[in-house]
Motif scaffolding. Structure first.
Motif, PDB file in Angstrom:
ATOM      1  N   ASN A 101       0.830  -1.211   0.000  1.00 14.43           N
ATOM      2  CA  ASN A 101       0.000   0.000   0.000  1.00 14.43           C
ATOM      3  C   ASN A 101       0.864   1.261   0.000  1.00 14.43           C
ATOM      4  N   GLU A 102       1.916   1.248   0.783  1.00 11.29           N
ATOM      5  CA  GLU A 102       2.819   2.393   0.814  1.00 11.29           C
ATOM      6  C   GLU A 102       3.489   2.606  -0.542  1.00 11.29           C
ATOM      7  N   LEU A 103       3.848   1.528  -1.205  1.00 14.68           N
ATOM      8  CA  LEU A 103       4.447   1.627  -2.536  1.00 14.68           C
ATOM      9  C   LEU A 103       3.467   2.206  -3.550  1.00 14.68           C
ATOM     10  N   ILE A 104       2.202   1.774  -3.461  1.00 17.00           N
ATOM     11  CA  ILE A 104       1.169   2.287  -4.383  1.00 17.00           C
ATOM     12  C   ILE A 104       0.972   3.782  -4.168  1.00 17.00           C
ATOM     13  N   LEU A 105       0.881   4.200  -2.905  1.00 18.70           N
ATOM     14  CA  LEU A 105       0.704   5.619  -2.597  1.00 18.70           C
ATOM     15  C   LEU A 105       1.861   6.444  -3.160  1.00 18.70           C
ATOM     16  N   LYS A 106       3.077   5.940  -2.974  1.00 19.92           N
ATOM     17  CA  LYS A 106       4.256   6.675  -3.440  1.00 19.92           C
ATOM     18  C   LYS A 106       4.355   6.657  -4.969  1.00 19.92           C
ATOM     19  N   LYS A 107       4.098   5.512  -5.578  1.00 21.24           N
ATOM     20  CA  LYS A 107       4.237   5.378  -7.028  1.00 21.24           C
ATOM     21  C   LYS A 107       3.323   6.329  -7.780  1.00 21.24           C
ATOM     22  N   TYR A 108       2.066   6.456  -7.300  1.00 21.49           N
ATOM     23  CA  TYR A 108       1.075   7.265  -8.019  1.00 21.49           C
ATOM     24  C   TYR A 108       0.853   8.635  -7.374  1.00 21.49           C
ATOM     25  N   ASN A 109       1.669   8.949  -6.363  1.00 20.14           N
ATOM     26  CA  ASN A 109       1.550  10.238  -5.671  1.00 20.14           C
ATOM     27  C   ASN A 109       0.136  10.445  -5.124  1.00 20.14           C
TER      28      ASN A 109
ATOM     29  N   GLY B  35     -15.618   2.112  -3.806  1.00 19.24           N
ATOM     30  CA  GLY B  35     -15.400   2.072  -5.234  1.00 19.24           C
ATOM     31  C   GLY B  35     -14.123   2.787  -5.638  1.00 19.24           C
ATOM     32  N   VAL B  36     -13.740   2.547  -6.887  1.00 16.79           N
ATOM     33  CA  VAL B  36     -12.546   3.149  -7.473  1.00 16.79           C
ATOM     34  C   VAL B  36     -12.922   3.656  -8.858  1.00 16.79           C
ATOM     35  N   LEU B  37     -12.479   4.861  -9.201  1.00 16.33           N
ATOM     36  CA  LEU B  37     -12.746   5.372 -10.541  1.00 16.33           C
ATOM     37  C   LEU B  37     -12.188   4.418 -11.593  1.00 16.33           C
ATOM     38  N   PRO B  38     -12.886   4.268 -12.721  1.00 13.23           N
ATOM     39  CA  PRO B  38     -12.476   3.282 -13.740  1.00 13.23           C
ATOM     40  C   PRO B  38     -11.010   3.381 -14.133  1.00 13.23           C
ATOM     41  N   GLU B  39     -10.508   4.595 -14.297  1.00 11.78           N
ATOM     42  CA  GLU B  39      -9.121   4.762 -14.749  1.00 11.78           C
ATOM     43  C   GLU B  39      -8.095   4.370 -13.693  1.00 11.78           C
ATOM     44  N   TRP B  40      -8.548   4.152 -12.444  1.00  9.78           N
ATOM     45  CA  TRP B  40      -7.643   3.751 -11.371  1.00  9.78           C
ATOM     46  C   TRP B  40      -7.853   2.299 -10.940  1.00  9.78           C
ATOM     47  N   GLN B  41      -8.755   1.613 -11.569  1.00 11.76           N
ATOM     48  CA  GLN B  41      -9.024   0.226 -11.202  1.00 11.76           C
ATOM     49  C   GLN B  41      -7.882  -0.694 -11.640  1.00 11.76           C
ATOM     50  N   LYS B  42      -7.764  -1.816 -10.949  1.00 15.37           N
ATOM     51  CA  LYS B  42      -6.745  -2.841 -11.217  1.00 15.37           C
ATOM     52  C   LYS B  42      -5.320  -2.335 -10.980  1.00 15.37           C
ATOM     53  N   ARG B  43      -5.199  -1.339 -10.068  1.00 14.47           N
ATOM     54  CA  ARG B  43      -3.879  -0.870  -9.652  1.00 14.47           C
ATOM     55  C   ARG B  43      -3.652  -1.110  -8.157  1.00 14.47           C
ATOM     56  N   GLY B  44      -4.583  -1.825  -7.536  1.00 12.15           N
ATOM     57  CA  GLY B  44      -4.446  -2.133  -6.119  1.00 12.15           C
ATOM     58  C   GLY B  44      -4.885  -1.031  -5.182  1.00 12.15           C
ATOM     59  N   VAL B  45      -5.512   0.018  -5.732  1.00  8.21           N
ATOM     60  CA  VAL B  45      -5.886   1.173  -4.899  1.00  8.21           C
ATOM     61  C   VAL B  45      -6.924   0.789  -3.845  1.00  8.21           C
ATOM     62  N   HIS B  46      -7.800  -0.151  -4.179  1.00  8.99           N
ATOM     63  CA  HIS B  46      -8.847  -0.542  -3.219  1.00  8.99           C
ATOM     64  C   HIS B  46      -8.253  -1.047  -1.908  1.00  8.99           C
ATOM     65  N   SER B  47      -7.075  -1.652  -1.985  1.00  9.80           N
ATOM     66  CA  SER B  47      -6.450  -2.199  -0.780  1.00  9.80           C
ATOM     67  C   SER B  47      -6.122  -1.110   0.232  1.00  9.80           C
ATOM     68  N   ILE B  48      -5.893   0.108  -0.237  1.00  6.61           N
ATOM     69  CA  ILE B  48      -5.516   1.212   0.658  1.00  6.61           C
ATOM     70  C   ILE B  48      -6.652   1.548   1.612  1.00  6.61           C
ATOM     71  N   TYR B  49      -7.877   1.736   1.053  1.00  8.27           N
ATOM     72  CA  TYR B  49      -8.967   2.127   1.958  1.00  8.27           C
ATOM     73  C   TYR B  49      -9.504   0.941   2.746  1.00  8.27           C
ATOM     74  N   TYR B  50      -9.421  -0.280   2.189  1.00  4.99           N
ATOM     75  CA  TYR B  50      -9.842  -1.446   2.961  1.00  4.99           C
ATOM     76  C   TYR B  50      -8.916  -1.661   4.164  1.00  4.99           C
ATOM     77  N   SER B  51      -7.618  -1.491   3.957  1.00 10.11           N
ATOM     78  CA  SER B  51      -6.661  -1.679   5.050  1.00 10.11           C
ATOM     79  C   SER B  51      -6.861  -0.631   6.147  1.00 10.11           C
ATOM     80  N   GLU B  52      -7.170   0.610   5.731  1.00  7.65           N
ATOM     81  CA  GLU B  52      -7.421   1.660   6.712  1.00  7.65           C
ATOM     82  C   GLU B  52      -8.681   1.359   7.522  1.00  7.65           C
TER      83      GLU B  52
END
Length: 373
Positions: A189-197, A309-326
Motif C-alpha cells: 500500500n505504501e508503494l502504491i501511494l508513493k508510485k502514483y503520488n 469504489g474506485v474510478l475506472p481509470e484507477w481500477q486494477k492498480r491495487g488502490v482498493h487495498s488502501i482504503y480497505y486496510s485503513e
C-alpha cells in the motif's frame, strides 16, 4: 371475504398511512429495521429532487377499512433515457400474504406504465441507487441493515408466480472486521501511494469532510456508471445526500484516497451499525428516537460497509487495498466485531474482491425482477 380495493394516495393523511404500513406489517420480525417516517415522506414528496426527472404514483390496497398492501409506481426518465428502455419501476411494495393483494397492486403499476407508453416493469427500485432496492432471494432470515430492503419469502413466490424473471442479482457478505493486516499488504500500500503520488485522507473533524463530500458523490458517479440501471446523481440529489448522510459519518470510517491534484479517486465509507437505534426509534425521531439513533452512532460493535469504489481509470492498480486496510486498522482500534457489506452486483469487481480476497462469508442474495408489459 371482502373485496380488495386499490386506492391512489392523494392526501397527506393517506401518505402517512402509506409510509407506516411496512413498519406495522413487520413490527414483530426481528430482522426488520423500521424506516423513519420523516425520511420516507421526504422521499415521496416534492422535497425529493429526484422527482424533477421522475414521475411517481402511490397506491394503497384495502380490505374493508384495513390496509393490506402498498406500492409505488415510478417512471424515472433519466434512467430510461440513459439505458434506452421504457420501464416503469415498482417500489415500496409491501403486502400481506395474499396473492390477490399482490396481483392487484402489481397490475395497477402495470396499467400505469402502459398508460405512459412503457413496455417493461422492473423492481423493487427507488429513484436512485441510494434508495432501497432488490429483494432477498436466499437466506430470508439473515441480518438486514437500515439501507436494505426486508422481504419475506412469499414476496418471491408471488412475483415468480406472476411470470417475472430475475434481471440482476446482488450478494452481501459478512466478515470479521478486525482481521490482522499482513505486513506485506502494508508495504505494498505504501508503494502504491508513493508510485502514483496518492494520499489517504485522515479527518480530524466533520468540518473537514464537507469539502470532499461533493467529490465523494461525483466519484460514485464515475465508479458506478456501468452498474445495472445506475444513473448519475444530479447536483440537487448530491446536496440532499450530503445533508442526509454526512451527519452520520464516523470520521475513522470515511476512508478516501485522493491524487496529487486533490481529486477523490477511491473511497470506502462505512457506518456504525445503527440497527438497534432504528429499531428502538420505530419510525419516530421524537420524542426519543433521535437519542436511540445517536447512541448507536457512538456505541457500536459492528459496521456496515455502505459504499466503496474506485474510478475506472484507477481500477486494477491495487488502490482498493488502501482504503480497505485503513478500515481494517480502525476496526481493530475500535474493537469492531463484524463488517457487513451492502449489496454487490454478482460478477462485478467489488463482488469478486469479497469472494476471493477477504475472509468473507456469503450472507444473502438479492435480485431485481422484470417483466415485459
Amino acid at each position: 371475504m371482502e373485496t380488495i380495493i386499490i386506492k391512489e394516495v392523494t392526501s397527506r393523511r393517506e401518505l402517512k398511512k402509506f409510509v407506516t404500513f411496512a413498519n406495522k406489517l413487520f413490527k414483530d420480525v426481528p430482522t426488520y429495521i423500521p424506516t423513519l417516517d420523516f425520511d420516507e415522506i421526504n422521499l415521496l414528496t416534492k422535497k425529493n429532487p429526484s422527482l424533477e426527472h421522475a414521475d411517481l404514483k402511490l397506491w394503497l390496497a384495502y380490505r374493508g377499512k384495513d390496509i393490506v398492501g402498498r406500492v409505488a409506481g415510478i417512471i424515472n426518465h433519466s434512467v430510461n433515457q440513459l439505458w434506452n428502455k421504457k420501464a416503469v419501476r415498482f417500489g415500496w411494495f409491501d403486502f400481506v400474504e395474499n396473492y390477490e393483494v399482490f396481483e392487484k397492486l402489481f397490475d395497477t403499476v402495470v396499467e400505469y406504465g402502459r398508460s405512459q407508453g412503457m413496455n417493461l416493469i422492473e423492481g423493487p427500485f427507488g429513484f436512485t441507487d441510494m434508495d432501497k432496492e432488490c429483494w432477498v432471494i436466499e437466506n430470508f432470515e439473515a441480518r438486514q441493515n437500515m439501507t436494505t430492503l426486508y422481504n419475506p419469502k412469499y414476496y418471491i413466490d408471488f412475483v415468480e408466480r406472476k411470470g417475472c424473471e430475475v434481471a440482476c442479482k446482488w450478494a452481501q457478505y459478512q466478515m470479521p472486521a478486525s482481521q490482522p493486516i499482513p505486513e506485506k499488504v502494508g508495504r505494498i500500500n505504501e508503494l502504491i501511494l508513493k508510485k502514483y503520488n496518492l494520499r489517504l485522507l485522515h479527518f480530524k473533524s466533520r468540518k473537514e469532510v464537507y469539502p470532499y463530500a461533493r467529490k465523494f458523490f461525483l466519484a460514485i458517479n464515475g465508479a458506478f456508471k456501468d452498474l445495472y440501471d445506475f444513473v448519475p446523481f444530479t447536483d440537487k440529489e448530491i446536496d440532499s445526500y450530503i445533508k442526509q448522510y454526512i451527519p452520520f459519518v464516523n470520521l475513522e470510517f470515511a476512508n478516501f484516497v485522493v491524487d496529487e491534484n486533490d481529486n477523490l479517486i477511491a473511497f470506502g465509507l462505512s457506518l456504525p451499525d445503527l440497527n438497534a437505534g432504528f429499531k428502538k426509534a420505530n419510525g419516530k425521531l421524537f420524542p426519543f428516537g433521535w437519542y436511540h439513533i445517536l447512541r448507536s452512532l457512538h456505541h457500536f460493535t459492528d459496521i456496515d460497509l455502505l459504499l466503496n469504489g474506485v474510478l475506472p481509470e484507477w481500477q486494477k492498480r491495487g488502490v482498493h487495498s488502501i482504503y480497505y486496510s485503513e478500515m481494517n486498522k480502525n476496526s481493530i482500534k475500535n474493537n469492531v466485531r463484524w463488517a457487513y457489506t451492502n449489496p454487490q452486483i454478482i460478477g462485478n469487481e467489488a463482488q469478486r474482491i469479497w469472494d476471493t480476497t477477504y475472509d468473507a462469508t456469503p450472507l444473502l442474495k438479492r435480485a431485481i425482477f422484470k417483466k415485459s408489459i
